[in-house]
Design a protein around this motif. Structure first.
Motif, mmCIF file in Angstrom:
data_model
loop_
_atom_site.group_PDB
_atom_site.id
_atom_site.type_symbol
_atom_site.label_atom_id
_atom_site.label_comp_id
_atom_site.label_asym_id
_atom_site.label_seq_id
_atom_site.Cartn_x
_atom_site.Cartn_y
_atom_site.Cartn_z
ATOM 1 N N LEU A 393 0.883 -1.102 -0.001
ATOM 2 C CA LEU A 393 -0.129 0.170 -0.129
ATOM 3 C C LEU A 393 0.851 1.158 -0.074
ATOM 4 O O LEU A 393 1.657 1.589 1.079
ATOM 5 C CB LEU A 393 -1.093 0.104 1.405
ATOM 6 C CG LEU A 393 -1.780 -1.123 1.195
ATOM 7 C CD1 LEU A 393 -2.490 -0.930 2.672
ATOM 8 C CD2 LEU A 393 -2.661 -1.333 0.292
ATOM 9 N N ASP A 394 0.788 1.892 -0.926
ATOM 10 C CA ASP A 394 1.770 3.332 -1.285
ATOM 11 C C ASP A 394 3.125 2.804 -1.111
ATOM 12 O O ASP A 394 4.120 3.451 -0.435
ATOM 13 C CB ASP A 394 1.386 4.378 -0.175
ATOM 14 C CG ASP A 394 0.039 5.142 -0.409
ATOM 15 O OD1 ASP A 394 -0.593 4.656 -1.680
ATOM 16 O OD2 ASP A 394 -0.290 5.947 -0.016
ATOM 17 N N GLY A 395 3.672 1.567 -1.680
ATOM 18 C CA GLY A 395 5.002 1.180 -1.477
ATOM 19 C C GLY A 395 5.397 0.516 -0.204
ATOM 20 O O GLY A 395 6.358 -0.155 -0.366
ATOM 21 N N ALA A 396 4.411 0.483 0.781
ATOM 22 C CA ALA A 396 4.931 -0.408 2.053
ATOM 23 C C ALA A 396 4.214 -1.625 2.276
ATOM 24 O O ALA A 396 2.853 -1.753 1.753
ATOM 25 C CB ALA A 396 4.216 0.662 3.448
ATOM 26 N N ALA A 397 5.110 -2.876 2.205
ATOM 27 C CA ALA A 397 4.387 -4.036 2.424
ATOM 28 C C ALA A 397 3.471 -4.258 3.643
ATOM 29 O O ALA A 397 3.901 -3.324 4.678
ATOM 30 C CB ALA A 397 5.629 -5.041 2.408
ATOM 31 N N LEU A 398 2.777 -5.275 3.395
ATOM 32 C CA LEU A 398 1.723 -5.259 4.551
ATOM 33 C C LEU A 398 2.459 -5.563 6.198
ATOM 34 O O LEU A 398 1.883 -5.042 7.179
ATOM 35 C CB LEU A 398 0.710 -6.788 4.428
ATOM 36 C CG LEU A 398 -0.477 -6.324 3.287
ATOM 37 C CD1 LEU A 398 -1.062 -7.647 3.111
ATOM 38 C CD2 LEU A 398 -1.024 -5.179 3.458
ATOM 39 N N ASP A 399 3.474 -6.362 5.925
ATOM 40 C CA ASP A 399 4.252 -6.586 7.276
ATOM 41 C C ASP A 399 4.884 -5.484 7.896
ATOM 42 O O ASP A 399 5.691 -5.517 8.918
ATOM 43 C CB ASP A 399 5.407 -7.623 7.073
ATOM 44 C CG ASP A 399 6.386 -7.436 5.944
ATOM 45 O OD1 ASP A 399 6.260 -6.357 5.466
ATOM 46 O OD2 ASP A 399 6.981 -8.412 5.651
ATOM 47 N N GLN A 400 4.947 -4.178 7.103
ATOM 48 C CA GLN A 400 5.512 -3.013 7.735
ATOM 49 C C GLN A 400 4.549 -2.077 8.561
ATOM 50 O O GLN A 400 4.764 -1.044 9.089
ATOM 51 C CB GLN A 400 5.930 -2.124 6.547
ATOM 52 C CG GLN A 400 7.228 -2.822 5.807
ATOM 53 C CD GLN A 400 7.735 -2.094 4.709
ATOM 54 O OE1 GLN A 400 7.491 -0.688 4.618
ATOM 55 N NE2 GLN A 400 8.707 -2.571 3.941
ATOM 56 N N TRP A 401 3.390 -2.676 8.249
ATOM 57 C CA TRP A 401 2.131 -2.018 8.985
ATOM 58 C C TRP A 401 1.817 -2.616 10.465
ATOM 59 O O TRP A 401 2.036 -3.941 10.617
ATOM 60 C CB TRP A 401 1.061 -1.875 8.408
ATOM 61 C CG TRP A 401 1.013 -1.190 7.188
ATOM 62 C CD1 TRP A 401 1.489 -1.468 5.884
ATOM 63 C CD2 TRP A 401 0.496 0.212 6.829
ATOM 64 N NE1 TRP A 401 1.349 -0.670 5.016
ATOM 65 C CE2 TRP A 401 0.787 0.524 5.341
ATOM 66 C CE3 TRP A 401 -0.323 1.108 7.734
ATOM 67 C CZ2 TRP A 401 0.538 1.741 5.001
ATOM 68 C CZ3 TRP A 401 -0.454 2.444 7.097
ATOM 69 C CH2 TRP A 401 -0.111 2.562 5.707
ATOM 70 N N ASP A 402 1.494 -2.119 11.446
ATOM 71 C CA ASP A 402 0.898 -2.739 12.715
ATOM 72 C C ASP A 402 -0.565 -3.255 12.059
ATOM 73 O O ASP A 402 -1.231 -2.484 11.705
ATOM 74 C CB ASP A 402 0.835 -1.639 13.906
ATOM 75 C CG ASP A 402 -0.048 -2.153 15.178
ATOM 76 O OD1 ASP A 402 0.499 -2.907 15.577
ATOM 77 O OD2 ASP A 402 -1.340 -1.553 15.148
ATOM 78 N N GLY A 403 -0.909 -4.386 12.727
ATOM 79 C CA GLY A 403 -1.992 -4.809 12.308
ATOM 80 C C GLY A 403 -3.160 -4.226 12.611
ATOM 81 O O GLY A 403 -4.227 -4.025 11.807
ATOM 82 N N ASP A 404 -3.636 -3.530 13.872
ATOM 83 C CA ASP A 404 -4.277 -2.704 14.062
ATOM 84 C C ASP A 404 -4.597 -1.543 13.537
ATOM 85 O O ASP A 404 -5.695 -0.948 12.731
ATOM 86 C CB ASP A 404 -4.658 -2.425 15.584
ATOM 87 C CG ASP A 404 -4.899 -3.498 16.331
ATOM 88 O OD1 ASP A 404 -5.312 -4.659 16.021
ATOM 89 O OD2 ASP A 404 -4.601 -3.692 17.764
ATOM 90 N N ALA A 405 -3.353 -0.912 13.108
ATOM 91 C CA ALA A 405 -3.138 0.449 12.301
ATOM 92 C C ALA A 405 -3.894 0.089 10.858
ATOM 93 O O ALA A 405 -4.616 0.777 10.328
ATOM 94 C CB ALA A 405 -1.946 0.749 12.489
ATOM 95 N N LEU A 406 -3.217 -1.014 10.367
ATOM 96 C CA LEU A 406 -3.553 -1.201 9.030
ATOM 97 C C LEU A 406 -5.234 -1.582 8.812
ATOM 98 O O LEU A 406 -5.822 -1.347 7.787
ATOM 99 C CB LEU A 406 -2.800 -2.687 8.611
ATOM 100 C CG LEU A 406 -3.165 -3.189 7.213
ATOM 101 C CD1 LEU A 406 -2.680 -2.050 6.226
ATOM 102 C CD2 LEU A 406 -2.237 -4.535 6.907
ATOM 103 N N GLY A 407 -5.634 -2.236 9.792
ATOM 104 C CA GLY A 407 -6.995 -2.551 9.698
ATOM 105 C C GLY A 407 -8.012 -1.338 9.560
ATOM 106 O O GLY A 407 -9.124 -1.493 9.057
#
Length: 588
Positions: A393-407
């Motif tokens: 998402l906008d160049g950032a892989a999913l594992d670079q996000w905190d799960g709750d923040a990504l949600g």
């Protein structure tokens, strides 16, 4: 109590170490209790050796008062020890229960879970119940066995040797109890899991069972599973209770043997008459912790196995520190060489999938059943692991996000819609701590379900029941769509969102997709019916887990009608695409 190597201390062990102060208090209390257990032996010794020969009532009164005081202290320490054990179990629960629950809901996404999936909770309950019961008191009392044996030797060597012999016999019985129950305890747990999983599946499918006359057949299957569980439970109980009874009878017989030995010593003039009773009581007390350990051995083995399983699960699903917070995505979603499959699976279900979407786009994913459409949706949501490639998402892989923040930036409508017990509003806002009524209504309006909700008995405050039982399939799907749109997420993935919708619901779905596009979001729709493709600007076709066509909708669909398409290398794939689209139109 529960073993862990120094190099690899489990999370429950670390939590238990934080209760060190409580455990030290329990140890001190156990020491005082075991010292005070000598009260009855020495009281009898003094009564028979001093009071009776002297016929002194005042001496007896003083001894009785002293003994009563010591008994009172002993009782107080017993109460304090048991209360502290309950507090330690509660502290462990407070520190670990949230971690266990988070691992529980992540487990199906990371590892293969058997049974009904609730084994980690049962394991944790087993540990907590054991810690707050009588099992740990036996473990704390057991190290005091040598102390009692030394006192027995001080009474007379013969009584000391009897205590040692009795200890060895009970130790053998303990070993045999452990060997006899360890395997059966694991089998019993596995059988209980299978039995519970079958019961839950039957409850979920109760309508099908009764409508199709399957109740008798399912009852027979249940009887077989329950009979297996009952047989294993009976075997484990027979072994455990058998050894516990044997140890109890042995200890009673040993006490009588000690009395006989004391009588012989008194007759031969080698000991006083008080030794007869005092030695018998002391020997019985010396062996009581071993007998208690045998009686609680099944619980100890079960707790130890639960501890090992829980520690292994928490190690497999570690807590990952929250990464650096990223700005909300607003530009694009890219999938690069994606390969994915089920958690703990041995094969890839989708592979070599690559495409990109910019803000304001909608992608329709089509293909035959089992072509990998829903698998692609699960991989894009991070539900299935990414074996190769990436989703950004906008160049950032999913594992670079905190799960709750990504949600907060993602909306997902699964193929099998599940709602939670609670109100309609709570389900739409995803049970947020601070619910925004305006955002709930906005999501409902975006899903075109606001008027439908107002017609429910209590509107947004209507209790929908477990799994949404109070709603029809179409209502559940539309409320779940509102949940997916809550908070204006950037990426919305809808897996067959029109499977239970009528014509009005189809129009509402199309309008919802257009509203997401209008505000600059991205929509990915898994479709079996072509109506939803009208609001998509891109189409992707899956076959056998691979992407065989992707591009602007008009361009991809136009290939079907081009005469020269038959001479291109992709003629066969385009022909397959035409068959799929024609089939979807026919279904309309």
């Amino acid at each position: 109590m529960f073993q862990s190597s120094a190099a690899d201390v489990s999370e429950p062990s670390k939590a238990l170490k934080k209760c060190k102060g409580g455990l030290i208090f329990i140890g001190i209390a156990s020491a005082l209790i075991n010292i005070l257990y000598l009260t009855s032996s020495f009281f009898m010794l003094e009564v028979y050796d001093r009071v009776i020969p002297s016929k002194s009532i005042p001496s007896l009164a003083v001894l009785a008062i002293l003994a009563l005081m010591l008994y009172t202290f002993q009782g107080a320490f017993e109460v304090l020890r048991s209360r502290m054990l309950v507090r330690v179990a509660g502290a462990l629960d407070e520190m670990v229960n949230g971690r266990v629950f988070r691992a529980l809901i992540k487990a199906p996404l990371k590892v293969k879970i058997g049974g009904d999936g609730l084994q980690p909770l049962r394991d944790f309950d087993q540990i907590r119940t054991f810690l707050s019961g009588q099992g740990p008191t036996a473990m704390f009392d057991l190290p005091w066995l040598p102390f009692y044996i030394v006192i027995c030797f001080l009474f007379h060597p013969a009584i000391g040797y009897i205590a040692i012999g009795g200890s060895l016999v009970l130790a053998i019985l303990t070993f045999m109890t452990n060997q006899g129950t360890r395997t059966l305890s694991k089998k019993q747990s596995d059988s209980a899991n299978m039995r519970n999983a079958f019961a839950q599946t039957s409850i979920r499918n109760s309508e099908v069972i009764h409508a199709m006359g399957m109740a008798g057949t399912m009852a027979e299957i249940w009887d077989r599973k329950n009979s297996e569980y009952r047989t294993i439970t009976r075997q484990a109980s027979d072994i455990g209770n058998g050894y516990a009874t044997l140890s109890k009878i042995f200890r009673i017989a040993l006490q009588s043997g000690t009395l006989a030995t004391g009588a012989i010593l008194v007759i031969q003039g080698q000991a006083s008459s008080g030794i007869i009773i005092a030695g018998s009581i002391l020997t019985s007390r010396a062996l009581a912790p071993v007998e208690a350990a045998i009686g609680n051995w099944r619980g100890f083995v079960s707790a130890q196995q639960s501890w090992a399983r829980l520690s292994s699960l928490l190690k497999t699903i570690p807590e990952i520190p929250a990464p650096l917070a990223l700005a909300a995505p607003t530009k694009q979603v890219t999938v690069e060489g994606l390969a994915s499959g089920p958690p703990a699976g041995q094969r890839l279900v989708i592979s070599d999938v690559s495409f990109g979407l910019r803000a304001g786009s909608a992608l329709g994913v089509i293909g035959y059943s089992a072509s990998g459409k829903s698998s692609l949706a699960r991989a894009m949501m991070g539900i299935w692991p990414t074996v190769r490639g990436s989703i950004r998402l906008d160049g950032a892989a999913l594992d670079q996000w905190d799960g709750d923040a990504l949600g907060r930036h993602i909306g997902y409508l699964p193929q099998d819609v599940e709602l939670f017990s609670g109100t309609v509003a709570q389900n739409i806002c995803r049970f947020a701590k601070e619910m925004s009524p305006e955002a709930v209504v906005a999501a409902a309006r975006a899903a075109r379900v606001h008027d439908l909700i107002l017609r429910l008995p209590n509107g947004y405050e209507t209790e929908i029941g477990e799994g949404g039982a109070a709603l029809s399939a179409g209502q559940r799907q539309r409320i779940a769509l509102a949940r997916a749109l809550y908070g204006d997420p950037f990426l919305v993935v809808l897996d067959e969102p029109n499977s239970n919708l009528d014509e009005e619901g189809e129009r509402a779905l199309s309008a919802a997709i257009m509203s997401v596009r209008a505000r600059g979001g991205i929509v990915v729709v898994i479709a079996h019916r072509s109506g939803v493709l009208a609001v998509c600007d891109f189409v992707l076709m899956m076959q056998d887990g691979r992407m065989i066509a992707f591009g602007p909708k008009e361009e991809v669909l136009a290939r079907v009608s081009r005469p020269e398409a038959a001479r291109t290398p992709i003629a066969e794939r385009v022909a397959q695409l035409k068959v799929v689209v024609d089939g979807m139109n026919a279904a309309e």
